[in-house]
Design a protein around this motif. Structure first.
Motif, PDB file in Angstrom:
ATOM      1  N   PRO A  85       0.806  -1.228   0.000  1.00 51.61           N
ATOM      2  CA  PRO A  85       0.000   0.000   0.000  1.00 51.61           C
ATOM      3  C   PRO A  85       0.834   1.271   0.000  1.00 51.61           C
ATOM      4  N   GLN A  86       1.903   1.284   0.810  1.00 53.08           N
ATOM      5  CA  GLN A  86       2.724   2.505   0.864  1.00 53.08           C
ATOM      6  C   GLN A  86       3.405   2.767  -0.475  1.00 53.08           C
ATOM      7  N   ARG A  87       3.956   1.715  -1.074  1.00 54.02           N
ATOM      8  CA  ARG A  87       4.642   1.892  -2.354  1.00 54.02           C
ATOM      9  C   ARG A  87       3.652   2.232  -3.468  1.00 54.02           C
ATOM     10  N   THR A  88       2.468   1.619  -3.425  1.00 50.70           N
ATOM     11  CA  THR A  88       1.459   1.906  -4.448  1.00 50.70           C
ATOM     12  C   THR A  88       0.978   3.347  -4.344  1.00 50.70           C
ATOM     13  N   HIS A  89       0.708   3.797  -3.105  1.00 49.95           N
ATOM     14  CA  HIS A  89       0.257   5.180  -2.918  1.00 49.95           C
ATOM     15  C   HIS A  89       1.344   6.155  -3.353  1.00 49.95           C
ATOM     16  N   ARG A  90       2.597   5.852  -3.016  1.00 48.35           N
ATOM     17  CA  ARG A  90       3.691   6.745  -3.416  1.00 48.35           C
ATOM     18  C   ARG A  90       3.831   6.778  -4.929  1.00 48.35           C
ATOM     19  N   LEU A  91       3.657   5.621  -5.564  1.00 55.76           N
ATOM     20  CA  LEU A  91       3.748   5.565  -7.027  1.00 55.76           C
ATOM     21  C   LEU A  91       2.705   6.480  -7.667  1.00 55.76           C
ATOM     22  N   LEU A  92       1.470   6.432  -7.149  1.00 52.90           N
ATOM     23  CA  LEU A  92       0.411   7.258  -7.715  1.00 52.90           C
ATOM     24  C   LEU A  92       0.647   8.742  -7.445  1.00 52.90           C
ATOM     25  N   VAL A  93       1.143   9.061  -6.248  1.00 50.03           N
ATOM     26  CA  VAL A  93       1.453  10.459  -5.936  1.00 50.03           C
ATOM     27  C   VAL A  93       2.536  10.985  -6.869  1.00 50.03           C
ATOM     28  N   GLU A  94       3.578  10.180  -7.061  1.00 48.99           N
ATOM     29  CA  GLU A  94       4.650  10.603  -7.969  1.00 48.99           C
ATOM     30  C   GLU A  94       4.134  10.742  -9.395  1.00 48.99           C
ATOM     31  N   GLY A  95       3.191   9.874  -9.762  1.00 47.14           N
ATOM     32  CA  GLY A  95       2.621   9.998 -11.100  1.00 47.14           C
ATOM     33  C   GLY A  95       1.850  11.293 -11.274  1.00 47.14           C
TER      34      GLY A  95
END
Length: 578
Positions: free
Chosen positions: A534-544
């Motif tokens: 979840p943390q990596r997925t959320h960070r990926l979307l934020v960076e996107g």
């Protein structure tokens, strides 16, 4: 305003929140057969939930600020005004308020502190470890108690910033105190300087909770969300106060079709400027008489009276003029020293401003005679003022002035439109992360990755970074598509593969599992691929979302710079600048 709860039925102000009724972009919903369980037990962990503390003394506007952040305008009734002026204490509990632009963020309104309270004890009662950031609100001035609390905060190392509320009230007080010598731009500049000097460092903003679209409120929101998402952006540049109406003109097409609609819509506006009034600053002696004479409705113009040159030294007077957002300055030259008049006009023209000088050299008449002729509505007076001709010149020049303002404000317009789109997309990021992680934990890993890929593709289209949009922008602006693609630096804007996305969103395999993966027959059965983190997925979307926003701003700036350069040459003014 007093720290009171807003009345029921408050409405969100325009331009302070993402577009009303927006939903996560198309392609971000999970397939029908892979909907997350109703109980939501396998959603993102609590580590994605963030709390922001709003603290401050009694009457510093904590509740009003929170309601403005949530998109509600607080309408103060007699009850709240009585509470404010009596200095009544607010509730002792800590109300929690959701923050709609980021659904995983909670705004915590802590009880007000008193001047006699110990800063250490007050902050000790706040669970700072559970907070991402603290926001300190102060009223019309910064007290010694505020400074003591700030000193303890700085020593703790917790991220924080200061918000001085009641900016509108302070300006109103200064306007009454200064009288005819009141300059709004200079007063705001002095308020910021006093606040910075009092705080001796740190980040601070001037806002009005009742007028959130004005002053530093948008910059404050950007800074707060940058702290929340750990994506810092510069807040040094003030928004151009003249471009707010122009931004509103672009909102509808960009909300409907994405940022790729901006260049073609801009091309049409350059040919036919939008119906936005040009601002005419009227200054000099006898300006009240001229304003009365021009008081009849003038198409496409907004007259703004400014203090005369005798209210400050010449150099300061010029600076004050330049701080006022006007498209053209109408300078009444009666009583001005010829040398001072010439220097003023030349300085304005050198600064790229348009100006009209009324009442030039050689005037020998009496000022009272001139006033009488103006009030009588005669076509011209002894100094050569032709009021009907002046009206016609102003009306003819208004579209040109708006067009020039549009070209001059393009960087700020682009920045605000990109910001608006970025905030709209961020509203759906948390739910998208929840859906993808729930699908992966339910054994639908490929579908979860497909959902993330389609969402990133939708982000690119909304920002105008997909191939079709870039080709269209290149065709409209005349900027080569290769030059536009060179401005795209975010890896997620270039269409990552499923394997790359899985590597970014999934937790790393333990070393033992990595070793056994090479010997599936000897080590037993093959282990299933790990689910999404979840943390990596959320960070990926934020960076996107944020990375593509920066790319989109650069692409639009480069393309529109080419478009702007081709349109600036033929511009001519409908009146001569002296």
């Amino acid at each position: 305003m007093a720290d009171t709860q807003p009345p029921a039925g408050t409405q969100p102000p325009a331009d302070t929140q993402p577009p009303a009724g927006t939903q996560p972009p198309a392609g971000t919903q999970p397939p029908a057969d892979t909907q997350p369980p109703a109980d939501g037990s396998s959603g993102p962990p609590d580590s994605l939930n963030i709390s922001i503390a709003i603290i401050g003394p009694q009457g510093s506007g904590k509740s009003t600020l929170i309601q403005a952040l949530r998109g509600h305008t607080e309408h103060s009734g007699p009850r709240s005004l009585d509470s404010y002026f009596r200095g009544e204490e607010g509730p002792s509990e800590v109300p929690n308020h959701p923050y709609p632009p980021l659904p995983n963020v909670t705004l915590c309104e802590y009880p007000a502190y008193k001047p006699c309270d110990s800063p250490s004890l007050y902050l000790g009662g706040i669970k700072q470890d559970a907070l991402q950031c603290l926001v300190l609100t102060v009223g019309e001035s910064v007290s010694d108690a505020d400074l003591q609390l700030l000193g303890v905060l700085r020593h703790s190392g917790k991220p924080h910033f200061v918000v001085q509320t009641h900016t509108d009230l302070t300006l109103h007080t200064e306007k009454r105190r200064q009288g005819k010598g009141y300059w709004r731009g200079r007063t705001l500049q002095e308020m910021r300087a006093r606040l910075a000097e009092r705080l001796q460092g740190g980040t601070a903003f001037l806002v009005s909770g009742l007028e959130p679209a004005k002053f530093d409120f948008p910059r404050m929101v950007d800074y707060l969300e940058g702290e929340i998402l750990q994506w810092k952006r510069s807040v040094s540049d003030l928004p151009d106060p003249q471009c707010q109406e122009l931004v509103a003109v672009f909102q509808a097409p960009c909300d409907q079709g994405g940022l790729a609609e901006l260049p073609p819509f801009l091309s049409g506006l350059l040919d036919c400027p939008p119906p936005v009034p040009a601002v005419v600053g009227v200054t000099g002696s006898n300006k009240e008489d001229v304003l009365r004479a021009l008081s009849e409705p003038i198409s496409g113009l907004l007259l703004r009276p400014l203090p005369g040159p005798g209210t400050s030294p010449p150099d300061q007077y010029l600076q004050n003029l330049l701080l006022e957002p006007c498209d053209v300055y109408l300078i009444l030259g009666y009583g001005l020293d010829p040398n001072a008049r010439t220097a003023l006009v030349e300085a304005l023209v050198a600064a790229g401003k348009h100006c009209m000088l009324i009442g030039g050299a050689g005037e020998q008449g009496n000022g009272e005679d001139a006033r009488g002729q103006i009030e009588a509505g005669k076509g011209a007076n002894h100094a050569g003022i032709d009021l009907p001709g002046l009206k016609v010149a102003l009306e003819n020049g208004a579209p040109q002035m708006v067009r020039e303002r549009l070209l001059h404000s393009l960087p700020s317009i682009i920045s605000q439109l990109v910001r608006r789109e970025r905030r709209r997309l961020m509203m759906g990021v948390y739910d998208l992360c929840h859906n993808a992680c729930t699908m992966a934990s339910a054994g639908h890993g490929p579908q979860a990755l497909s959902l993330l890929l389609s969402s990133l593709s939708s982000f690119r289209a909304r920002y105008g970074l997909d191939d079709d949009s870039l080709e269209r922008t290149a065709q409209v602006t005349g900027c080569p598509a290769e030059d536009l693609r060179a401005e795209v630096s975010s890896p997620l804007a270039r269409g990552p593969s499923v394997e790359q996305l899985q590597q970014m969103a999934c937790p790393p395999l333990p070393f033992s599992a990595l070793v056994w993966s090479y010997v599936p027959r000897w080590g037993g059965e093959e282990t299933a691929s790990p689910g999404l983190c979840p943390q990596r997925t959320h960070r990926l979307l934020v960076e996107g979302v944020w990375g593509m926003a920066e790319d989109a701003e650069r692409v639009l700036l480069r393309g529109c710079a080419k478009q702007k350069g081709g349109r600036e040459g033929p511009m001519t003014c409908h009146w001569p600048c002296v």
